[in-house]
Design a protein around this motif. Structure first.
Motif: not given
Length: 232
Positions: A65-69, A86-97, A118-119
């Motif tokens: 899916p296309h994701l954004d924050l 923190d947007r780029e880091a959080l989105l990169a953290g979703l790649d594996e999932t 994020a927490e």
């Protein structure tokens, strides 16, 4: 087939996030995610909220899916979190999932992973800030304690102290010896002034008594004593 799975997932998500999900179109929506953090005495800020934007491609879930924050409108500034930063880091953290869940409905898992990441990011930053605060307090305490403690003893500082102490003792001993000799000299001078009877006789300070003057002997002795007093 992809569209059917998208509709089904969307219905499930609506039951999970009834107040948090908002549709933008049939294939696009956003989910408001409120972060949950343990209470902290130092950080009194309210937990932040972030918005996850989701848009399905035609082949989803076989395609990612296309994701954004983005942050909510008029969001308060949080001391340890910024969606913009923190947007780029959080989105990169979703790649594996996302890659692990291709072929399956994955948005709930994506939301869960994003929330946890994020927490944890905020918790880690809180811990760093707390350690820094403690270091500042310890540094201030060490500076304060320096007022009540002397120079730490090392072999070098001990030798320096010992040499100074020995020199001070030698100077004190020399001073005491000078005072002792001065007192002794004064005592000798005083002793010399106390002449013996023989010295008085030999010096003529006490006159010799003639036989004819025996009856005046007492007077002669008195005169000698008077002469001694005058001489003293």
């Amino acid at each position: 087939m992809g569209r059917e799975e998208q509709v089904e997932e969307r219905e499930v998500l609506d039951s999970i996030f009834p107040e948090e999900i908002t549709d933008i179109s049939e294939t696009e929506y956003r989910i408001s995610i409120l972060l949950e953090l343990p209470p902290d005495e130092v950080d009194k800020a309210d937990p932040p909220t972030l918005i996850l934007h989701v848009r399905y491609p035609d082949e989803y879930p076989d395609e990612a899916p296309h994701l954004d924050l983005s942050p909510p409108q008029n969001a308060a500034v949080h001391p340890h979190f910024s969606v913009a930063a923190d947007r780029e880091a959080l989105l990169a953290g979703l790649d594996e999932t996302v890659q692990e869940n291709l072929g399956m409905a994955m948005i709930f898992t994506v939301v869960t992973t994003l929330k946890e990441n994020a927490e944890q990011l905020i918790i880690d930053r809180r811990a760093v800030a707390e350690r820094q605060r403690e270091e500042v307090l310890l540094a201030a305490e060490r500076e304060e304690n320096k007022k009540f403690h002397g120079t730490p003893v090392t072999p070098e500082t001990f030798v320096q102290w010992r040499d100074g102490f020995v020199k001070e003792m030698e100077e004190e001993s020399a001073k005491l010896e000078e005072e002792r000799l001065a007192d002794l000299k004064k005592a000798r001078v005083k002793e010399e002034k106390r002449l013996t009877g023989r010295q008085l006789w030999e010096s003529g300070m006490v006159g010799k008594v003639d036989e004819g003057d025996e009856e005046d002997g007492a007077g002669g002795l008195a005169d000698g004593v008077e002469a001694l007093k005058v001489a003293a």
